[in-house]
Write a protein that holds these residues in place. Structure first.
Motif, PDB file in Angstrom:
ATOM      1  N   LEU A  17     -56.925  17.411  22.332  1.00 30.88           N
ATOM      2  CA  LEU A  17     -57.647  18.548  21.770  1.00 30.88           C
ATOM      3  C   LEU A  17     -58.644  19.115  22.766  1.00 30.88           C
ATOM      4  CD1 LEU A  17     -58.480  17.024  18.264  1.00 30.88           C
ATOM      5  CD2 LEU A  17     -56.547  18.492  18.854  1.00 30.88           C
ATOM      6  N   ILE A  18     -58.584  20.428  22.975  1.00 34.94           N
ATOM      7  CA  ILE A  18     -59.620  21.092  23.766  1.00 34.94           C
ATOM      8  C   ILE A  18     -60.953  21.003  23.040  1.00 34.94           C
ATOM      9  CG2 ILE A  18     -60.395  23.309  24.703  1.00 34.94           C
ATOM     10  CD1 ILE A  18     -58.094  22.080  26.271  1.00 34.94           C
ATOM     11  N   ASP A  19     -60.923  21.155  21.714  1.00 36.46           N
ATOM     12  CA  ASP A  19     -62.129  21.051  20.887  1.00 36.46           C
ATOM     13  C   ASP A  19     -61.939  19.923  19.883  1.00 36.46           C
ATOM     14  OD1 ASP A  19     -64.381  21.306  19.370  1.00 36.46           O
ATOM     15  OD2 ASP A  19     -63.921  23.301  18.581  1.00 36.46           O
ATOM     16  N   THR A  54     -51.436   6.545  23.571  1.00 38.58           N
ATOM     17  CA  THR A  54     -50.323   7.481  23.731  1.00 38.58           C
ATOM     18  C   THR A  54     -50.812   8.918  23.728  1.00 38.58           C
ATOM     19  OG1 THR A  54     -48.853   5.926  22.590  1.00 38.58           O
ATOM     20  CG2 THR A  54     -48.106   8.201  22.760  1.00 38.58           C
ATOM     21  N   ALA A  55     -51.739   9.227  22.813  1.00 38.56           N
ATOM     22  CA  ALA A  55     -52.250  10.601  22.722  1.00 38.56           C
ATOM     23  C   ALA A  55     -53.024  10.998  23.968  1.00 38.56           C
ATOM     24  CB  ALA A  55     -53.131  10.739  21.487  1.00 38.56           C
ATOM     25  N   PHE A  56     -53.738  10.052  24.558  1.00 42.14           N
ATOM     26  CA  PHE A  56     -54.524  10.360  25.755  1.00 42.14           C
ATOM     27  C   PHE A  56     -53.632  10.799  26.918  1.00 42.14           C
ATOM     28  CE2 PHE A  56     -57.782   7.039  24.170  1.00 42.14           C
ATOM     29  CZ  PHE A  56     -58.320   7.976  23.306  1.00 42.14           C
ATOM     30  N   GLU A  57     -52.363  10.386  26.890  1.00 38.68           N
ATOM     31  CA  GLU A  57     -51.425  10.739  27.964  1.00 38.68           C
ATOM     32  C   GLU A  57     -50.398  11.772  27.504  1.00 38.68           C
ATOM     33  OE1 GLU A  57     -49.697   7.069  29.182  1.00 38.68           O
ATOM     34  OE2 GLU A  57     -51.561   6.283  30.047  1.00 38.68           O
ATOM     35  N   SER A  58     -50.628  12.372  26.343  1.00 35.22           N
ATOM     36  CA  SER A  58     -49.654  13.289  25.764  1.00 35.22           C
ATOM     37  C   SER A  58     -49.497  14.566  26.595  1.00 35.22           C
ATOM     38  CB  SER A  58     -50.096  13.672  24.350  1.00 35.22           C
ATOM     39  OG  SER A  58     -49.251  14.680  23.815  1.00 35.22           O
ATOM     40  N   PRO A  59     -48.280  15.112  26.655  1.00 35.39           N
ATOM     41  CA  PRO A  59     -48.089  16.402  27.319  1.00 35.39           C
ATOM     42  C   PRO A  59     -48.538  17.574  26.451  1.00 35.39           C
ATOM     43  CG  PRO A  59     -46.015  15.637  26.418  1.00 35.39           C
ATOM     44  CD  PRO A  59     -47.008  14.529  26.183  1.00 35.39           C
ATOM     45  N   TYR A  60     -48.909  17.285  25.184  1.00 33.42           N
ATOM     46  CA  TYR A  60     -49.287  18.343  24.249  1.00 33.42           C
ATOM     47  C   TYR A  60     -50.798  18.536  24.225  1.00 33.42           C
ATOM     48  CZ  TYR A  60     -44.525  17.755  22.629  1.00 33.42           C
ATOM     49  OH  TYR A  60     -43.150  17.676  22.572  1.00 33.42           O
ATOM     50  N   ILE A  61     -51.230  19.749  24.501  1.00 35.80           N
ATOM     51  CA  ILE A  61     -52.643  20.111  24.467  1.00 35.80           C
ATOM     52  C   ILE A  61     -52.825  21.218  23.429  1.00 35.80           C
ATOM     53  CG2 ILE A  61     -54.564  21.130  25.747  1.00 35.80           C
ATOM     54  CD1 ILE A  61     -53.518  19.838  28.254  1.00 35.80           C
ATOM     55  N   VAL A  62     -53.811  21.037  22.558  1.00 36.03           N
ATOM     56  CA  VAL A  62     -54.092  22.030  21.525  1.00 36.03           C
ATOM     57  C   VAL A  62     -55.315  22.836  21.935  1.00 36.03           C
ATOM     58  CG1 VAL A  62     -54.467  22.419  19.068  1.00 36.03           C
ATOM     59  CG2 VAL A  62     -53.222  20.387  19.820  1.00 36.03           C
ATOM     60  N   GLU A  63     -55.134  24.153  22.025  1.00 36.06           N
ATOM     61  CA  GLU A  63     -56.249  25.019  22.392  1.00 36.06           C
ATOM     62  C   GLU A  63     -57.292  25.056  21.278  1.00 36.06           C
ATOM     63  OE1 GLU A  63     -53.911  28.195  25.273  1.00 36.06           O
ATOM     64  OE2 GLU A  63     -54.286  28.716  23.181  1.00 36.06           O
ATOM     65  N   ALA A  68     -60.280  31.293  11.957  1.00 34.87           N
ATOM     66  CA  ALA A  68     -59.468  30.938  10.793  1.00 34.87           C
ATOM     67  C   ALA A  68     -58.795  29.576  10.935  1.00 34.87           C
ATOM     68  CB  ALA A  68     -58.406  32.005  10.556  1.00 34.87           C
ATOM     69  N   GLY A  69     -59.038  28.889  12.054  1.00 31.34           N
ATOM     70  CA  GLY A  69     -58.452  27.568  12.262  1.00 31.34           C
ATOM     71  C   GLY A  69     -57.114  27.574  12.954  1.00 31.34           C
ATOM     72  N   HIS A  70     -56.626  28.757  13.381  1.00 31.06           N
ATOM     73  CA  HIS A  70     -55.334  28.838  14.049  1.00 31.06           C
ATOM     74  C   HIS A  70     -55.468  28.479  15.525  1.00 31.06           C
ATOM     75  CE1 HIS A  70     -53.303  30.747  10.641  1.00 31.06           C
ATOM     76  NE2 HIS A  70     -54.412  31.450  10.456  1.00 31.06           N
ATOM     77  N   ALA A  71     -54.436  27.775  16.042  1.00 29.60           N
ATOM     78  CA  ALA A  71     -54.468  27.381  17.452  1.00 29.60           C
ATOM     79  C   ALA A  71     -53.042  27.271  17.983  1.00 29.60           C
ATOM     80  CB  ALA A  71     -55.197  26.054  17.622  1.00 29.60           C
ATOM     81  N   ARG A  72     -52.938  27.305  19.294  1.00 32.44           N
ATOM     82  CA  ARG A  72     -51.641  27.136  19.943  1.00 32.44           C
ATOM     83  C   ARG A  72     -51.548  25.734  20.537  1.00 32.44           C
ATOM     84  NH1 ARG A  72     -49.878  31.173  24.247  1.00 32.44           N
ATOM     85  NH2 ARG A  72     -51.682  30.253  25.299  1.00 32.44           N
ATOM     86  N   VAL A  73     -50.340  25.160  20.457  1.00 30.08           N
ATOM     87  CA  VAL A  73     -50.062  23.894  21.121  1.00 30.08           C
ATOM     88  C   VAL A  73     -49.257  24.197  22.375  1.00 30.08           C
ATOM     89  CG1 VAL A  73     -49.014  21.608  20.929  1.00 30.08           C
ATOM     90  CG2 VAL A  73     -50.024  22.694  18.907  1.00 30.08           C
ATOM     91  N   LEU A  74     -49.705  23.675  23.492  1.00 25.61           N
ATOM     92  CA  LEU A  74     -49.013  23.846  24.766  1.00 25.61           C
ATOM     93  C   LEU A  74     -48.386  22.527  25.185  1.00 25.61           C
ATOM     94  CD1 LEU A  74     -51.699  25.913  26.737  1.00 25.61           C
ATOM     95  CD2 LEU A  74     -49.890  26.764  25.211  1.00 25.61           C
ATOM     96  N   LYS A  75     -47.157  22.590  25.711  1.00 25.48           N
ATOM     97  CA  LYS A  75     -46.510  21.411  26.272  1.00 25.48           C
ATOM     98  C   LYS A  75     -46.342  21.625  27.762  1.00 25.48           C
ATOM     99  CE  LYS A  75     -42.425  18.440  25.960  1.00 25.48           C
ATOM    100  NZ  LYS A  75     -41.109  18.209  25.308  1.00 25.48           N
ATOM    101  N   ASN A  76     -47.068  20.815  28.521  1.00 28.94           N
ATOM    102  CA  ASN A  76     -47.062  20.966  29.980  1.00 28.94           C
ATOM    103  C   ASN A  76     -47.371  22.401  30.393  1.00 28.94           C
ATOM    104  OD1 ASN A  76     -46.337  18.217  30.392  1.00 28.94           O
ATOM    105  ND2 ASN A  76     -44.196  18.717  29.977  1.00 28.94           N
ATOM    106  N   PHE A  79     -46.077  27.359  25.914  1.00 27.47           N
ATOM    107  CA  PHE A  79     -46.235  27.406  24.461  1.00 27.47           C
ATOM    108  C   PHE A  79     -45.201  26.511  23.784  1.00 27.47           C
ATOM    109  CE2 PHE A  79     -44.848  29.128  20.380  1.00 27.47           C
ATOM    110  CZ  PHE A  79     -46.048  29.104  19.680  1.00 27.47           C
ATOM    111  N   PHE A  80     -45.666  25.735  22.786  1.00 24.62           N
ATOM    112  CA  PHE A  80     -44.778  24.834  22.049  1.00 24.62           C
ATOM    113  C   PHE A  80     -44.752  25.164  20.561  1.00 24.62           C
ATOM    114  CE2 PHE A  80     -44.160  20.781  19.690  1.00 24.62           C
ATOM    115  CZ  PHE A  80     -42.858  20.516  20.087  1.00 24.62           C
ATOM    116  N   ALA A  81     -45.933  25.364  19.956  1.00 26.54           N
ATOM    117  CA  ALA A  81     -45.973  25.607  18.514  1.00 26.54           C
ATOM    118  C   ALA A  81     -47.324  26.191  18.121  1.00 26.54           C
ATOM    119  CB  ALA A  81     -45.722  24.319  17.736  1.00 26.54           C
ATOM    120  N   ASP A  82     -47.339  26.861  16.974  1.00 28.18           N
ATOM    121  CA  ASP A  82     -48.585  27.309  16.349  1.00 28.18           C
ATOM    122  C   ASP A  82     -48.991  26.285  15.286  1.00 28.18           C
ATOM    123  OD1 ASP A  82     -49.160  29.917  17.554  1.00 28.18           O
ATOM    124  OD2 ASP A  82     -47.295  30.569  16.593  1.00 28.18           O
ATOM    125  N   VAL A  83     -50.284  25.993  15.218  1.00 31.02           N
ATOM    126  CA  VAL A  83     -50.789  25.089  14.190  1.00 31.02           C
ATOM    127  C   VAL A  83     -52.051  25.683  13.574  1.00 31.02           C
ATOM    128  CG1 VAL A  83     -49.880  23.030  15.330  1.00 31.02           C
ATOM    129  CG2 VAL A  83     -52.232  23.751  15.798  1.00 31.02           C
TER     130      VAL A  83
END
Length: 373
Positions: A17-19, A54-63, A68-76, A79-83
């Motif tokens: 998580l960025i935040d 595992t999460a500390f080394e994850s390729p997934y980073i959430v902006e 409104a609580g919306h964010a993008r998930v980036l993989k390496n 863009f990977f998914a909206d959450v």
């Protein structure tokens, strides 16, 4: 990617998580799900590991999310998914007249499920020779983030507030195993009776199989709508190795208790947790699930999450491919036996946040419908 595959990827790899303050509070240690953060993906709220190795080394980073609580998930970096992050529950700002914070009595899981561990102590956990090696039930108690025994009055007070302030839809009552032959059923029944007297809230109870099956009816009569009795591991040798105390209750006793409980609670209203990734093969898991679904028990298969501070903290999580190979056939098996997560009255299977299983179910048709089409 379909929603189930997105969830599988994130639950097995975790996310950074960025935040870290985004959304509802996360927890470290304690009864599960722990070390997670709740996020909503395509209208499904799920729990994703954020505090594990595992999460500390994850390729997934959430902006960082927007207002409104919306964010993008980036993989390496791509863009990977909206959450979307569910907001912190309002009931957590309150305390009892004695000064006990409501959050020490119950927690919000996913976005609309209240959950509590009625007894935060366990005869298995208190012995190094008997403890389940994946369990962290005592961590939050040792850290002063909860209390050892939540009274029926406290649970009723918090449940009512969670419904009124946060629109909670159902509640999970789990417990450490006490020394008595009821294995926790008695304290669950006492708690349920108080909660249902205070608020109309569907309840799931979770305990080991009581020695006497009469406890199923007692729990049902007290207001518990569905029951969870958790195998966790299905291979006998692995059960002995990973949870030496709990394995003293044989699988045959679980099946006797499952059959008795289904008669009381109904088809699909009895469930069991199975932790994929601890060493059971996919064939062993699916074979056990075939036995379970045939008698009306819902097998809630979830990816194992290694929790810091437990003997299995360095054990790897299962791969997303492993989970896909299990959940695909399992979801069809469940639907063919006339069960779905959405039909469970209360509890972990209905919530579905710790597994992609319910997402897989949405694409399955029963065998009869497939034959006609």
């Amino acid at each position: 990617m379909q929603t189930g595959d997105i969830i599988n990827d994130l639950q097995t790899r975790g996310m950074r998580l960025i935040d870290p303050r985004a959304g509802a509070d996360s927890r470290r240690g304690g009864a599960g799900p722990t070390d997670h953060k709740a996020v909503t993906i395509n209208n499904m709220t799920v729990m994703i590991p954020v505090h594990t190795a595992t999460a500390f080394e994850s390729p997934y980073i959430v902006e960082a999310p927007d207002a409104a609580g919306h964010a993008r998930v980036l993989k390496n970096g791509a863009f990977f998914a909206d959450v979307q992050f569910p907001q912190r529950a309002k009931f957590l700002d309150l305390s009892t007249a004695e000064g006990v914070p409501y959050g020490h009595i119950a927690q919000l899981h996913a976005k609309d499920v209240l959950a509590t561990t009625v007894l935060q102590t366990c005869i298995r956990y208190e012995s190094r020779k008997k403890t389940c090696k994946f369990c962290a039930i005592g961590q939050s108690l040792a850290a002063g983030r909860t209390i050892a025994h939540k009274s029926p009055a406290q649970l009723a007070e918090v449940a009512r507030a969670a419904v009124l302030l946060d629109g909670v839809k159902h509640m999970v009552l789990t417990t450490g195993t006490p020394a008595g032959k009821d294995r926790g059923a008695k304290v669950l029944a006492e708690s349920a009776a108080a909660i249902r007297a205070a608020v109309d809230l569907p309840l799931q109870g979770q305990c080991e199989p009581p020695e006497d099956d009469v406890w199923h009816r007692r729990m049902k009569d007290a207001g518990i709508d569905s029951l969870g009795m958790h195998l966790e591991v299905v291979t006998p040798a692995l059960r002995d190795q990973i949870m030496p105390g709990k394995a003293q209750v044989p699988v045959s006793k679980y099946f006797d208790s499952f059959a008795a409980a289904v008669e009381v609670f109904g088809w699909g209203q009895v469930s069991t947790y199975i932790l994929a990734g601890l060493g059971d093969t996919e064939e062993a898991i699916l074979s056990m699930c075939e036995r379970l679904t045939a008698i009306g028990v819902y097998p809630f298969v979830v990816p194992f999450v290694p929790v810091t501070g437990t003997p299995l903290e360095s054990h790897p999580a299962p791969t997303a491919d492993f989970m896909h190979r299990v959940l695909g056939p399992l979801s069809q098996m469940i639907v063919d036996q006339g069960m779905r997560a959405e039909d469970i009255k209360a509890g972990c299977g209905r919530c579905g946040a710790c597994s992609a299983l319910s997402a897989f179910e949405k694409f399955k048709k029963p065998a009869l419908e497939r034959a006609v089409s």
